[in-house]
Structure formats: structure tokens, C-alpha cells
Design an enzyme around this catalytic site. Structure first.
Site, mmCIF file in Angstrom:
data_model
loop_
_atom_site.group_PDB
_atom_site.id
_atom_site.type_symbol
_atom_site.label_atom_id
_atom_site.label_comp_id
_atom_site.label_asym_id
_atom_site.label_seq_id
_atom_site.Cartn_x
_atom_site.Cartn_y
_atom_site.Cartn_z
ATOM 1 N N SER A 240 1.096 2.527 11.158
ATOM 2 C CA SER A 240 0.410 2.493 9.850
ATOM 3 C C SER A 240 1.196 3.272 8.792
ATOM 4 O O SER A 240 1.324 2.828 7.648
ATOM 5 C CB SER A 240 -1.015 3.033 9.955
ATOM 6 N N HIS A 270 -2.280 0.368 18.498
ATOM 7 C CA HIS A 270 -2.373 1.474 17.527
ATOM 8 C C HIS A 270 -3.848 1.854 17.368
ATOM 9 O O HIS A 270 -4.423 2.453 18.267
ATOM 10 C CB HIS A 270 -1.693 1.035 16.235
ATOM 11 N N HIS A 316 1.073 10.019 25.802
ATOM 12 C CA HIS A 316 1.502 9.928 24.398
ATOM 13 C C HIS A 316 3.016 9.772 24.351
ATOM 14 O O HIS A 316 3.730 10.330 25.193
ATOM 15 C CB HIS A 316 1.091 11.183 23.611
ATOM 16 N N ARG A 325 -5.865 17.113 18.465
ATOM 17 C CA ARG A 325 -6.911 16.301 17.821
ATOM 18 C C ARG A 325 -7.996 15.959 18.844
ATOM 19 O O ARG A 325 -9.165 15.823 18.510
ATOM 20 C CB ARG A 325 -6.296 15.022 17.227
ATOM 21 N N ASP A 371 -7.498 9.471 21.014
ATOM 22 C CA ASP A 371 -8.448 8.369 21.191
ATOM 23 C C ASP A 371 -9.383 8.586 22.368
ATOM 24 O O ASP A 371 -10.370 7.870 22.526
ATOM 25 C CB ASP A 371 -7.681 7.057 21.414
#
Ligand code: CMX
Length: 432
Positions: A240, A270, A316, A325, A371
Site C-alpha cells: 500500500s 496484504h 513476518h 503492534r 494481524d
């Protein structure tokens, strides 16, 4: 506007710094590229520059040099809230300094002033087929506002290249002020009362989002603030952010560039990953008719891996530690709803999966990523429609990519145009 003034004051020294670096050291080598990297999605090729955020493999995201816990701690917060003003985070990304409460509120007030979405945007969304994906609606709504771009107008009038960042920042403010309203409208159009949300100028961005979504639990305002802040930026190479930069580099305005950015976010590799993680947790819940034991979870994970599937929410490409996060969301859930059934399962996963992935020995990073748990939090507050989660991600991501867009124009970053080779050329290089 305060952001214009702050950037204006910093620009001479930034421009001087970049010009000097290029003039004196422009031919120094910063990295190399291998054939595997050329064929492998340019992983880890050092070819982009941003000062807004950096992903440190051993620490995670740093916004303007500060870790996520530092940012959450230092940014001003609305009275009684645990999470900071989203407007304060935008100030930090744009300006590189922590704002005072008054400075954060200046951004919040500017958003409130510009929050009315043009009527034609709602009309377009209402006229789309019912089965249109929320991300397609989101991207269309953004593009539908392109006609109002000050940047495009001023560029057509022949504005100096040195000043083009100013209308770019006007566009950035105008666009971001409306994204929460548009997202809430899409949610209500697809799953609710189809009503047009109204921005309350007395509330901040997070609290507004909560009321426009119709979530009754007052905690959701903090949830929204946290969600938007931690999804805002993750340096420049992700799809993005890179799409935004690439499209913007042709001097397309922010509406064209951000709509394209969102089309990239919509992909399953994504922004869609968060919904896969929630689906995994729900499958576990169904399979064990509730919360499994650690042993049951371990077997379930091995069965998943042995059937050739990945365990969503873990691993990751860059990080080598638990994603901060993730940790911020985990801590939030732990303190607010430790008894939530899906959170209990997420908790057991967190105990079991890193051990299983380490034992399997393939994943370079066995730890949870952003996520892993974000869907669980939304689900807890009643946002149960998975398809919508990427739109939430998009509202947050806008903060980082628009800040990057403005700075790219301010520093005169050129048209992006890497060189491609043919396979035969690479074979020739390989043969040397
Ligand atoms: N479950 C099972 N296997 C995994 C794994 C996981 N969670 N994470 C990595 N692996 C495997 C890879 O599939 C790869 O296998 P092959 O060699 O057979 O292809 C091997 O371990 C090495 O992969 P890696 O170098 O550690 O990781 P990559 O950079 O290739 O991929 C990522 C990173 C996120 C796509 C991967 O970890 C993954 O698929 N995770 C699960 C999906 C997920 O959570 N996606 C959200 C990512 C969030 C984000 O990008 O911000």
C-alpha cells in the site's frame, strides 16, 4: 494551517540536507541486488527513502524514531481516554515532533471542519451492486473525490514545483478528514441501516468513528484510536505504501494515488490477512466446541502445517521479534476483556504457535504479527463482518501514506522508474 507552517519551517534544512548528501555522496553504494531478489519481489533491496517510519527487525515499527509504546505514552489523549488523539499521531508523522494537546487539537478541528463528504460520493456508493466488496466501495469513494483536488488544479495552473507540497497537504487533510465517515457509511450501507453518518465536531476522530459506526460500548473509541494509530505506517516497501509512492511520483494527485494504494491493500497477501486470522480462531473454536487445551491446540497447529497451510498471524518478512503492534493489541484485550472466548483462544495460540514453528524450523520469525489479533478485538466490539476489516486498515494506513506523499512532493522526489532486464540478460550475468 498548523501542519503547513511546521513543514514550511523545516523545509530549508531538509532540502539542504538532501542536496548535500546527493552532491557529496551521490555515487556511494548503499546496497546491492541479487538475481534472487530481482525474481523475489525485491525483498530487502534498499531502494526507497522515508523519514516517517522505519521497521527495525529487532524492535518493530518506529514512528519518527519512536517505538509504538513510546508514541502511545507521549501523545496527548482526550480526557479520560487511554489512547491518544489520532490527530496527534498525524501531527507526529507529518512534523516529526510530538504535539502539545493544543497542536493535536488543531489537526482534530481541521478534520472536523472538512468532514462533510460530497453527496455524489454517497450516491455512487448506493448505486453499486449489493455484492460489491467494501474495499472496492472504499477505493471508488476516494477516486470519486478527485475532482476536488487542489493539487491537480494548482499544478494545471502552473504552480512552482517547490510549492506543490502545499496543495498536496490541503488534499491530504481534506481526504483524511472524510475517510472515517466514508468507512462508517460503507459499513452501514452493507450491514446496517444504510444511513449517512454525521461527524460530531465536539468529538475527536476516534470517538467520532465509534459513534458513526453505531458501536454502543464507549471503549470502542479507544479501540478505534489504537487501531488507526498502529496501522498507520510500516515504512515504504509494503504494497500500500509503495503503490502510493509510485503513483504519486508521476504527480498524480492524492486521490488517484490513495485509491491505487487501497487497491493494493485489498489483496489477500496484504490487508486481507487479518480476516484469515480471525477465521482460523473461529475454526478452532468450532472444532473444539470452545477453548482447546494447549495440547489440543498444538496438534491442531501441526495438522495445519502438515496439510501444507500456514498458521495465519505468525511470521513476518522483516520482523524477528513479536510485532509490537500485536503486543499493544494483546495488552489492550488482556486488560479490557480477558474473558472473551476468542481472546482466550488467541492467548493459547500465542503460547503454542511460536514453539511449534520453531520446532518445524522453517519460518524465520515464529512470533505473532499485527494481524494475529486485530480481528478478535473488532469482533469483541460487535464488528463481526470480516469483509470490512481491510477498510479499517485503510483508514489507518491513510495517515502514513499521505504524510509520505506530502514529504515526497516537498523534497521533490522524482518519477520512480527502475530498470528491468530480460531473463536472458540475467542468465548472461549469471554466466560471467
Ligand atoms: N506458518 C507456516 N509456515 C510459515 C509461517 C507460518 N505462519 N511463516 C513462515 N512460514 C514458512 C514460509 O511459508 C516459508 O516456507 P517455504 O520455505 O516452504 O516457502 C518459510 O517459513 C520461510 O518463510 P519466511 O522467510 O520466514 O517468511 P516470508 O518472508 O516468506 O513470509 C509471511 C512472511 C508473513 C508471508 C509468512 O510468515 C506467513 O505466511 N505468515 C502467515 C500469514 C500472515 O500472518 N500474514 C500476515 C503478515 C502481516 C504483515 O505483513 O504485516
Amino acid at each position: 494551517m498548523i501542519l503547513h507552517n511546521k513543514i514550511d519551517a523545516q523545509l530549508p534544512s531538509w532540502r539542504n540536507r538532501v542536496t548535500t548528501l546527493l552532491k557529496e555522496h551521490g555515487d556511494k553504494v548503499a546496497g546491492e541486488v541479487t538475481i534472487s531478489q530481482i525474481y523475489g519481489g525485491m525483498r530487502s533491496v534498499k531502494a526507497l527513502v522515508t523519514d516517517i517510519s522505519f521497521v527495525d527487525p529487532n524492535v518493530g515499527i518506529r514512528f519518527r524514531g519512536h517505538t509504538l509504546p513510546e508514541v502511545i505514552e507521549a501523545l496527548p489523549k482526550p480526557e479520560g481516554a487511554e489512547m491518544p488523539y489520532v490527530g496527534g499521531l498525524y501531527y507526529l508523522l507529518m512534523v516529526g515532533e510530538f504535539p502539545t494537546e493544543e497542536e493535536a487539537l488543531k489537526v482534530e478541528r481541521a478534520w472536523a471542519k472538512d468532514s462533510k463528504v460530497p453527496d455524489h460520493v454517497f450516491t455512487i456508493l448506493r448505486n453499486m451492486p449489493e455484492d460489491t466488496h467494501p474495499m472496492a466501495l472504499f477505493s471508488q469513494a476516494i477516486l470519486a473525490m478527485q475532482g476536488g483536488s487542489k493539487f491537480a488544479k494548482r499544478y494545471a495552473e502552473g504552480m512552482s514545483k517547490m510549492d506543490i507540497w502545499r496543495p498536496a497537504l490541503d488534499d491530504a487533510m481534506y481526504l483524511t478528514s472524510k475517510l472515517g465517515v466514508i468507512a462508517a457509511f460503507i459499513y452501514r450501507l452493507k450491514y446496517g441501516d444504510k444511513g449517512e453518518p454525521t461527524y460530531d465536531p465536539n468529538l475527536d476522530y476516534g470517538a467520532n468513528f465509534a459513534q458513526m459506526m453505531g458501536v454502543k460500548d464507549p471503549e470502542y473509541a479507544d479501540m478505534a484510536r489504537l487501531y488507526f494509530i498502529l496501522h498507520s505506517d510500516h515504512e515504504s516497501g509494503n504494497v500500500s505504501a509503495h503503490t502510493m509512492h509510485l503513483v504519486g511520483s508521476s504527480l498524480s494527485d492524492i486521490y488517484y494515488a490513495f485509491s491505487a494504494s487501497m487497491n493494493g491493500l485489498a489483496g489477500p497477501l496484504h490487508g486481507l490477512a487479518n480476516q484469515n486470522c480471525l477465521a482460523f480462531l473461529m475454526n478452532v473454536q468450532k472444532e473444539f466446541d470452545g477453548t482447546p487445551t494447549e495440547e489440543e491446540m498444538e496438534k491442531y497447529c501441526w495438522d495445519t502445517l502438515n496439510s501444507g497451510k500456514v498458521i495465519p498471524g505468525y511470521g513476518h518478512a522483516v520482523l524477528r521479534v513479536p510485532d509490537p503492534r500485536y503486543t499493544a493489541q494483546f495488552e489492550y484485550a488482556k486488560s479490557h476483556f480477558p474473558e472473551d472466548k476468542l481472546f482466550e483462544i488467541a492467548n493459547i495460540m500465542n503460547k503454542v504457535v511460536p514453539r511449534v514453528l520453531q520446532e518445524q524450523g522453517k519460518a524465520k520469525n515464529p512470533w505473532p504479527n499485527v494481524d494475529s489479533i486485530s480481528g478478535t478485538l473488532q469482533y469483541h466490539y460487535g464488528i463481526t463482518e470480516f469483509d470490512f476489516y481491510t477498510v479499517l486498515f485503510g483508514v489507518g494506513r491513510a495517515l502514513g501514506v499521505t504524510a509520505n506523499y506530502v514529504w515526497a512532493r516537498a523534497l521533490g522526489q522524482p518519477l520512480e522508474r527502475p530498470k528491468s532486464l530480460t531473463t536472458a540478460m540475467l542468465e548472461e550475468i549469471a554466466a560471467k
